[in-house]
Each structure stands twice: as C-alpha cells, then as structure tokens.
Design an enzyme around this catalytic site. Structure first.
Site, mmCIF file in Angstrom:
data_model
loop_
_atom_site.group_PDB
_atom_site.id
_atom_site.type_symbol
_atom_site.label_atom_id
_atom_site.label_comp_id
_atom_site.label_asym_id
_atom_site.label_seq_id
_atom_site.Cartn_x
_atom_site.Cartn_y
_atom_site.Cartn_z
ATOM 1 C CB VAL A 79 -8.272 -14.382 12.430
ATOM 2 C CG1 VAL A 79 -9.443 -15.173 11.890
ATOM 3 C CG2 VAL A 79 -7.339 -15.291 13.220
ATOM 4 C CG HIS B 205 4.305 -12.715 -3.290
ATOM 5 N ND1 HIS B 205 4.489 -13.866 -3.996
ATOM 6 C CD2 HIS B 205 3.282 -12.080 -3.919
ATOM 7 C CE1 HIS B 205 3.623 -13.931 -4.997
ATOM 8 N NE2 HIS B 205 2.883 -12.849 -4.971
ATOM 9 C CD GLN C 178 1.185 -9.921 -11.169
ATOM 10 O OE1 GLN C 178 1.349 -10.837 -11.925
ATOM 11 N NE2 GLN C 178 2.173 -9.332 -10.558
ATOM 12 C CB THR D 212 2.852 1.267 -6.210
ATOM 13 O OG1 THR D 212 1.606 0.810 -5.670
ATOM 14 C CG2 THR D 212 3.170 0.495 -7.475
ATOM 15 N N GLY D 213 3.060 1.422 -2.854
ATOM 16 C CA GLY D 213 2.634 2.251 -1.726
ATOM 17 C C GLY D 213 1.317 2.980 -1.971
ATOM 18 N NE ARG D 214 -0.312 2.103 -7.747
ATOM 19 C CZ ARG D 214 -0.558 1.628 -8.963
ATOM 20 N NH1 ARG D 214 -1.129 2.396 -9.870
ATOM 21 N NH2 ARG D 214 -0.259 0.396 -9.287
ATOM 22 N N PRO D 215 -2.648 3.821 -2.109
ATOM 23 C CG PRO D 215 -4.027 5.671 -1.769
ATOM 24 C CD PRO D 215 -2.697 5.257 -2.321
ATOM 25 C CB THR E 212 -0.738 -7.879 -15.086
ATOM 26 O OG1 THR E 212 0.674 -7.708 -15.272
ATOM 27 C CG2 THR E 212 -1.074 -9.350 -14.903
ATOM 28 C CE LYS F 159 -0.857 -13.738 -5.392
ATOM 29 N NZ LYS F 159 -1.654 -12.518 -5.269
ATOM 30 N N GLY F 160 1.302 -14.647 -0.077
ATOM 31 C CA GLY F 160 2.586 -14.898 0.584
ATOM 32 C C GLY F 160 2.395 -15.739 1.836
ATOM 33 C CG ASN G 164 3.959 -7.333 -12.047
ATOM 34 O OD1 ASN G 164 4.718 -8.239 -11.756
ATOM 35 N ND2 ASN G 164 2.996 -7.475 -12.942
HETATM 36 P P1 IMP Z 1 1.383 -4.014 -14.582
HETATM 37 O O1 IMP Z 1 1.358 -5.457 -14.188
HETATM 38 O O2 IMP Z 1 2.456 -3.236 -13.885
HETATM 39 O O3 IMP Z 1 1.411 -3.835 -16.068
HETATM 40 O O4 IMP Z 1 0.007 -3.343 -14.075
HETATM 41 C C1 IMP Z 1 -1.246 -3.678 -14.657
HETATM 42 C C2 IMP Z 1 -2.348 -3.638 -13.598
HETATM 43 O O5 IMP Z 1 -2.161 -4.722 -12.701
HETATM 44 C C3 IMP Z 1 -2.360 -2.373 -12.737
HETATM 45 O O6 IMP Z 1 -3.701 -2.083 -12.405
HETATM 46 C C4 IMP Z 1 -1.612 -2.795 -11.491
HETATM 47 O O7 IMP Z 1 -1.993 -2.026 -10.368
HETATM 48 C C5 IMP Z 1 -2.071 -4.234 -11.363
HETATM 49 N N1 IMP Z 1 -1.091 -5.081 -10.666
HETATM 50 C C6 IMP Z 1 0.042 -5.595 -11.156
HETATM 51 N N2 IMP Z 1 0.656 -6.358 -10.240
HETATM 52 C C7 IMP Z 1 -0.107 -6.339 -9.150
HETATM 53 C C8 IMP Z 1 -0.019 -6.982 -7.870
HETATM 54 O O8 IMP Z 1 0.915 -7.762 -7.579
HETATM 55 N N3 IMP Z 1 -1.024 -6.716 -7.004
HETATM 56 C C9 IMP Z 1 -2.075 -5.917 -7.324
HETATM 57 N N4 IMP Z 1 -2.213 -5.312 -8.496
HETATM 58 C C10 IMP Z 1 -1.237 -5.523 -9.407
#
Ligand code: IMP
Length: 432
Positions: free
Chosen positions: A421, A41, A225, A306-309, A240, A16-17, A38
């Site tokens: 692309v 962007h 989100q 979060t850096g998570r895969p 969320t 979206k950014g 959370n």
């Molecule tokens: P929370 O918003 O931190 O409470 O997380 C709730 C769920 O939403 C979790 O599965 C997060 O990984 C996901 N989530 C929250 N914000 C984002 C975002 O900006 N991108 C992708 N997933 C998100």
C-alpha cells in the site's frame, strides 16, 4: 527442500523486487533464470534504493547466495557496474556469494547495436525493446552461435570466438542496416577485460542448486519481466525473447523438475505496459494521469531501465486469469493498491468481446493480432476515498478496498495473501 518462485503476472514492472526482498530474508539461494539487463528490480532498504538489472536482488540480504542461471543472457559490463554499486553500498560480492552459470549466454555491445537497428527498421511495427541486446543474444543462442560464459575460462578460445562474432555482426550492421562499422579491436579489448573480471564467478550451477535443495535449503527464483511478455504465452510478437513464466525455472537453472512450494504471482492493482503491443484496458487523458502519476514521485509509472512513461490502464482480470493458467499461482501478491484511493468507481475488465463472442478467459495463446481485436467488458466496482498508505492490517482497509481484493481472488480463484500500500518496505498488509 523448498523451491519458491516469484513471477510477474502482467507485462513486467509489477513490483517483484518488493516480494523478492520480503521472501529472501528466509531464503538461502536467490536465483535469476531468465532475461538480462532489460529487467529493473528496485529494492529499498532503509534509506537506500538499489536498482538491479542482472544480479538477483535478494543478494542484498547477507544470508543469501545469488545465482544466475543458464536461461539468462548476461552483459558483463552491466554485471561489473552492479558489483561495484553493491560493494560501495556495503554488500559483499565474492565468488562464494555469486554463482554464474557457465551456460549463461553473453550479450555484447554488438548485440545491443543490432537490437536497436532491428527494432528501428520495424518502423510502426516496432516492439519497443529496451535496446539491451536481449533479442539478438537469444537469437544467437537458438541458432547455436551464441557465446557462453563458460568459454571465458579458455581465454585464447574466447578471444577467437569473440572476434568471429564481432566480424559477423559488423557485416550485418554495415551491409544490411547501413550502420557505421564497429571498432572491433577496441571492443575486443574492453570486452576481454570485463570477461577477465567475471571469470572467478563462472561455474556449473545446476548440481549446486540441486544439492542445496536436497540439504533442505530454500531456493527463491525471481522471474524477470512478466507472463504477458513470455516468448510463447505472451502477446507475441510484442514480447521479450525468454521464458518468463514459472515453467522456465528448471531449464533456466539447470535442475530437474521437482516440487515447488509457492508460486507467487505479482500483479499491480491496475495494469501497465512499456513498449508496443495490444493493451485492451489502456487509458489516456485524466485516467492515465491518475494511474501513472506526473513523474514527480519515484513510484510514478516511468520505466526503471529506460525511463520511458509506462502505458497504463484498468486491471485486466481476463489476463490475470490467463497468467494463472500459465503459471499455476498458489497466491497473489497485489501491489500499489494505494494508487486507486480517491476514485468513485473502479472499472475492472471481466471479459472480452471478439467477433460478437464474449469470453472471460482467452481461447488463444496471447497472439497480439487477435488480442487487438478484443474489446474489454468492464464491471465497475465501488471505489474508496480514504488514503490507505498507513494501513498495516486487513481490517484497516476500507470495506470497498477489501471488496476489490476479494473480487480479484474470486475471479482468478487464487488467494491474495499480501498487499502493498505504499513505497516503504513496511507498507504492506499480510492477509491471512
Ligand atoms: P526486450 O526484452 O528488450 O527485447 O523488449 C521486448 C519488450 O519487453 C518491450 O516491449 C519491452 O518494453 C518489454 N520489457 C522487457 N523487459 C521489461 C521489464 O523488465 N519490464 C517491463 N517491460 C519489459
């Protein structure tokens, strides 16, 4: 009067950014109306990469004013860090250029600790939250004990409210979650100092946004989100805590319902998700590696916050159609089409099977339990081998890539107007 909205059509991280960056060049106000830090962007301008979590990313354009609406939850510490980062990068941040709603709910360090303790206590059923305190801050809002930014304007009152909040959360953390006690005096001191810095930016923003609209200015609302993480329409409870769809804009900015010019639904050319919850088209093994990347490139699928895969899978058109139903997209912005180059065939999910019944649109509102019972029905579309990163016109794209885009348009019933692309700002095709 022009209100444009950018919405994630999937589980967040759709790019979206990029869209906001493009549209904010011609916008006067850029507004966030939901979520908090959370979100992540990423915007690239020239050599510089900006990662913003709370400040509307459109603020990097000098023609805009950034607005943070009442539907948001705000961690003052993150706000101040971002202000410093932007100033260091040469972006002007003043109370004239950044408006924070007095009805924004505040996130405290206690909310963050509570978020992590609560999710950990869920064990296997954990949502996998970002740990930023989002859920607990929205819980406090709904139960009417939340701290609002406007309270900062009265320091003595705010200090008292903050102390009560820390005391309350402390009892829960220690008594129920068996966590170490909070150091309330230190937290108070640090938080009050952040609040002092935030004070000049706080105001009632609804009438100001309304005035801007009346004066013919363009307001761009950037949703955080994605639709499938919406607290009502998303894959509940793996969502969320805010309204992530276009409908949240009016309450989230404190303006009346009025005509909207564009609702841009942003979707990747495939599917990703972070955290727990159902994901019917999820892939593992070689397919996952192909879609996610190894992590060596900045555009590989690893979380900005979060850096998570990220979990990855094939494009789910049933869910994209569902997102359109929830938002009323006027156009689709398709991102990361380049990632699909090199596949012989590309599966896309065109229906689900559940209880022996086939459906090509959901007959329930997101419910994670029901979605987990859905088996994807795929249609294989022809792939293309060519690299498409250099394409800048629709006619530059291989025929099979054009057919892939057209298939999406026909299935969802919404035109795909823009296609990205590649990671560079210019790697974009505006399709007429
Ligand atoms: P929370 O918003 O931190 O409470 O997380 C709730 C769920 O939403 C979790 O599965 C997060 O990984 C996901 N989530 C929250 N914000 C984002 C975002 O900006 N991108 C992708 N997933 C998100």
């Amino acid at each position: 009067m022009a209100l444009d909205i950018v919405i994630g059509a999937q589980w967040g991280d759709e790019g979206k950014g990029r869209v906001v960056d493009l549209l904010s060049e011609s916008s006067n106000l850029v507004a966030r109306y939901n979520g908090g830090d959370n979100a992540g962007h990423t915007v690239t301008v020239g050599e510089k990469i900006y990662k913003l979590h709370v400040i509307p990313s459109g603020i990097i354009h000098s023609n805009t004013i950034g607005v943070m609406g009442s539907g948001m939850v705000l961690n003052p510490q993150t706000l101040l860090e971002e202000m410093t980062m932007l100033r260091d990068a040469g972006v002007t941040i003043t109370p004239e250029r950044l408006w924070i709603s007095d009805a924004v709910q505040l996130i405290t360090p206690a909310h963050r600790l509570l978020d992590r303790a609560k999710d950990a206590a869920l064990g296997k059923a954990a949502i996998g939250t970002t740990g930023r305190g989002i859920g607990p801050a929205y819980e406090d809002k709904a139960s009417r004990r939340g701290l609002r930014a406007g309270e900062i304007l009265d320091r003595a009152h705010f200090e008292e409210r903050l102390r009560i909040h820390f005391d309350e959360v402390n009892k829960i953390l220690v008594g129920w979650y068996k966590q170490p006690a909070l150091d309330i005096e230190t937290l108070l001191k640090e938080y009050l100092s952040c609040a002092d810095e935030m004070r000049p930016y706080i105001r009632r923003i609804g009438p100001m946004v309304q005035e801007a609209l009346k004066a013919g200015k363009t307001v761009l609302a950037e949703g955080a989100q994605g639709t499938l993480l919406d607290v009502e329409q998303g894959t509940y409870p793996f969502v969320t805590s805010s309204c992530t769809t276009a409908t949240g804009i009016f309450s989230g900015l404190g303006i009346g319902v009025q005509p909207v010019r564009r609702v841009v639904g942003v979707t990747k050319a495939f599917q990703t998700r972070v955290g727990g919850g159902p994901f019917p088209t999820e892939q593992d093994g070689d397919n996952a590696l192909f879609l996610r990347g190894s992590g060596a490139n900045p555009w590989d699928e690893y979380g900005t916050t979060t850096g998570r895969p990220r979990r990855v899978g094939w494009l789910d058109l049933v869910l994209l159609k569902y997102a359109h139903e929830a938002n009323g997209f006027t156009e689709i912005f398709l991102t990361k089409l380049d990632i699909l180059s090199g596949l012989k065939e590309i599966p896309v999910c065109v229906a689900y099977e559940r209880d022996g019944k086939k459906m090509n649109t959901l007959d329930f509102s997101g419910d994670a339990r029901l979605m987990a019972q859905c088996k994807p029905v795929y249609q294989n579309l022809p792939g293309w081998q060519e690299e498409v990163r250099g394409c800048r016109k629709w006619s530059d794209l291989p025929k099979a890539a054009q057919a892939y885009v057209k298939f999406i348009e026909d299935f969802v019933g919404v035109p795909v107007k823009t296609i990205s692309v590649g990671p560079e700002r210019s790697a974009m095709i505006i399709k007429d």
